[in-house]
Enzyme design. Structure first.
Site, mmCIF file in Angstrom:
data_model
loop_
_atom_site.group_PDB
_atom_site.id
_atom_site.type_symbol
_atom_site.label_atom_id
_atom_site.label_comp_id
_atom_site.label_asym_id
_atom_site.label_seq_id
_atom_site.Cartn_x
_atom_site.Cartn_y
_atom_site.Cartn_z
ATOM 1 N N ASP A 302 -6.363 -92.277 41.741
ATOM 2 C CA ASP A 302 -5.252 -92.616 42.653
ATOM 3 C C ASP A 302 -5.654 -92.446 44.125
ATOM 4 O O ASP A 302 -5.997 -91.347 44.549
ATOM 5 C CB ASP A 302 -4.101 -91.664 42.278
ATOM 6 N N HIS A 475 1.496 -87.788 45.463
ATOM 7 C CA HIS A 475 0.104 -88.180 45.232
ATOM 8 C C HIS A 475 -0.884 -87.191 45.851
ATOM 9 O O HIS A 475 -0.647 -86.671 46.934
ATOM 10 C CB HIS A 475 -0.146 -89.569 45.813
HETATM 11 ZN ZN LIG Z 1 4.300 -93.109 40.622
#
Ligand SMILES: [Zn+2]
Length: 663
Positions: A302, A475
């Site tokens: 990510d 994130h």
């Molecule tokens: Zn997500």
């Protein structure tokens, strides 16, 4: 940006139907210039051994995943399955610390493995990755992307599945990592066209997918298989899938380990490392490090926050911030958020209860999701915390919270309706505190700014909270990303989930922790990463990955040509020129009619309109009535010449629509 679009069309409602009349402009792989980082890496032995068995807790340990009504099937448990390729069996069953190296000592001749993204590599949104080996295809996620402001009328953009056409039978399953729209939102459009392959996911995500599919009327065709951190699921002959628990800002998020004939490929999904998460267990570091102790062929990680230094904050900190924000409100508190921000909603309930505040939920998708999460045991609140309209109206202002959709300025969402006084019982009153709990998605800035203006004019106070931001908060940041790389020790690295600048920043991080540049693949959407016995490489081959637009019930029937028309109409309006033409002589009958929409206000511009009419008469007088294809000839002539005439007069370029009526 040099982006190409293509058009597919599927029948309109009642429901997006199977098969669809997919008509890609191009199909199959097509060459594009090679990208940086695409050099063929030299072969070098990798780290350690293939994985062995273990008995880790399920990735959502502490909670019973076997809820009533949820069928929990796991296949494998580290056991070889019939039909599994020799190499995959070896990877699964090799004892701990055995020196089995990827791409070394490979039994037989496994087919090439291809990995490519159908979305998510040049944008935030429409995440979708395809793994293809021999006759086996596994798809991870199928999200949507919200349109930008220069795409008038478009609702969503979804991944382009043209390259899977004709291969539907090879699809062994779609793995869905979590329930956010940029990972599940494309499914209602894509599943019917792929013949409803089995979805491998966790219970909450499955519920969210089912709720959305119900709006399309074919939820009964969904096939789910629930997974836990103990699952080993054989997918065809060449793949075995194993999830691992990560943190994000929605429950049930997992990363994906995909065993292939060449080694295991890890996908982090959307993740952060949270040691005090709001909803259960921290990311399963032992499980993750376990992969690194053996051999990880490739890590796909990510990149959303790859440009942000430091560590991501914990949901616990976010929760405290939300509590402080609500405490600041002296009147009603109105919180706008995405309907899938379930962790945020839990935090709102947690903050509301000690303050004696009650919560009104507005927005259908939001209500559905809360109901679902509560039913499955992912969300906790006291009886009476959530109130309905009647009770809400009786509450004193300082005891009321509204949670609603629309923080991105979406036209049909609740916050927009409230601001525009179109909501059936809610309107802004002085003293209201409106909290925007997600950062503005690029492209929506102006809409959100005008929404804020409207709210403030009516007396609301605004809080923009970077701390409770979905994109900032969910994130991993740079130090977390480095930790993931250090734990998993991949031989190859492919940054995913982000714009190119985010992917490049992530590539730099990987290099900083020791991954050779030649083993890092910064790919574009559709670009194929290929594995064989000699190693892996980023090829110059692409599958189609152009945008597919969804407009209302139409999927893919709005092309770039349609969009260009919409932009043209939006910029300079249109002028319709209606002419009656004598069929036999090709001559104009009577006066032409000229109608302006969005170009000039006809009543104020009678002079211009009259001159335009005279001009059309002149064009038709000069036209050659014997021209073959007379209609087309006249239309083109009117379009071009009236266009230049109007530009000379006004410096505007309205769309000219000639209409010829034969008499
Ligand atoms: Zn997500």
């Amino acid at each position: 940006m040099n982006r190409f679009f293509f058009m597919v069309s599927v029948p309109k409602r009642p429901a997006p139907s199977t098969g669809g009349a997919s008509r890609p402009a191009s199909s199959g792989a097509s060459p594009r210039p090679p990208q940086q980082g695409g050099a063929r890496p030299p072969f070098r032995p990798a780290y350690g051994a293939a994985r062995g068995g273990d008995n880790r807790p399920p990735f959502r340990g502490g909670r019973n995943n076997n809820r009533p009504g949820q069928k929990m099937q796991t296949v494998g448990n580290g056991q070889a399955q019939r039909g599994m390729s020799a190499r995959t069996v070896e990877a699964l069953n090799a004892p701990k610390n055995a020196a089995v190296l990827p791409m070394d000592n490979i039994q037989g001749n496994p087919p090439k493995l291809k990995v490519y993204a159908l979305g998510g590599l040049e944008e935030i949104g429409r995440n979708c990755t395809v793994f293809e080996c021999g006759d086996d295809i596994v798809i991870v996620d199928a999200g949507l992307m919200f349109p930008e402001e220069n795409m008038p009328g478009i609702d969503y953009i979804i991944p382009n599945i043209a390259c899977l056409k004709g291969k539907e039978r090879n699809i062994r399953g779609i793995i869905v990592s979590h329930g956010h729209l940029d990972h599940v939102g494309g499914l209602p459009f894509i599943l019917p066209r792929l013949g409803f392959p089995t979805i491998y996911t966790a219970p909450l995500t499955a519920g969210i997918i089912r709720n959305r599919q119900e709006e399309f009327g074919n939820a009964s065709q969904l096939k789910f298989q629930m997974v836990t951190g103990k699952s080993r699921i054989q997918l065809g002959r060449n793949f075995v899938f194993e999830p691992f628990h990560v943190n994000h800002n929605i429950s049930d998020a997992f990363g994906t380990a995909l065993y292939t004939p060449y080694g295991v490929i890890l996908g982090t999904g959307d993740f952060k490392f949270d040691f005090t998460p709001a909803d259960g267990d921290p990311a399963d570091l032992i499980h993750i490090a376990g992969f690194g102790g053996k051999n990880v062929l490739m890590l796909m990680s990510d990149s959303t926050n790859a440009t942000s230094p430091g560590h991501q904050i914990s949901e616990k900190v976010v929760g405290e911030e939300i509590r402080r924000t609500i405490e600041r409100g002296t009147g009603r508190v109105i919180i706008g958020m995405f309907s899938s921000m379930l962790t945020r909603m839990q935090q709102v309930f947690d903050a509301a209860e000690p303050l004696g505040r009650k919560v009104l939920l507005q927005g259908r998708s939001l209500l559905n999701n809360v109901e679902l999460a509560h039913k499955l045991g992912y969300m906790k609140y006291k009886q009476g915390t959530i109130v309905e309209e009647e009770e809400f109206k009786r509450l004193p202002d300082n005891k009321a919270i509204v949670v609603c959709t629309g923080s991105q300025g979406e036209q049909n969402a609740t916050l927009m309706k409230v601001a525009n006084r179109e909501h059936k019982f809610l309107s802004i009153q002085p003293g209201d505190l409106v909290v925007f709990s997600s950062s503005v998605i690029p492209g929506n800035e102006r809409t959100v700014q005008s929404l804020k203006d409207t709210l403030v004019r009516q007396g609301a106070k605004l809080v923009d909270n970077a701390m409770v931001d979905i994109h900032a908060g969910g994130h991993a940041k740079q130090e977390d990303l480095k930790l993931m790389l250090r734990l998993t020790k991949p031989r190859y690295f492919m940054p995913i989930h982000g714009n190119r600048f985010m992917l490049e920043a992530h590539a730099d991080l990987a290099e900083a922790v020791g991954t050779p540049r030649s083993n890092i693949f910064v790919a574009d959407n559709g670009q194929i990463v290929e594995f064989d016995k000699t190693g892996a490489r980023l090829t110059a081959e692409f599958v189609p990955s152009e945008y597919v637009f969804v407009d209302g019930l139409g999927v893919g029937d709005v092309s770039e040509v349609v969009l260009r028309d919409r932009r043209e109409l939006a910029e300079d309006g249109m002028l319709v020129v209606v002419c009656k033409i004598d069929k036999k002589t090709g001559a104009l009958v009577g006066d032409p009619d000229v109608i302006s929409r969005g170009f000039v206000y006809q009543k104020d511009a009678t002079g211009l309109v009259l001159r335009a009419k005279d001009f059309v008469k002149k064009i038709l007088k000069d036209a050659d009535p014997k021209s073959p294809a007379l209609d087309e000839y006249l239309k083109t002539k009117i379009r071009n010449e009236v266009g230049s005439f109007l530009f000379k007069e006004t410096e505007r370029r309205p769309m000219i629509l000639p209409v010829l009526i034969d008499v």
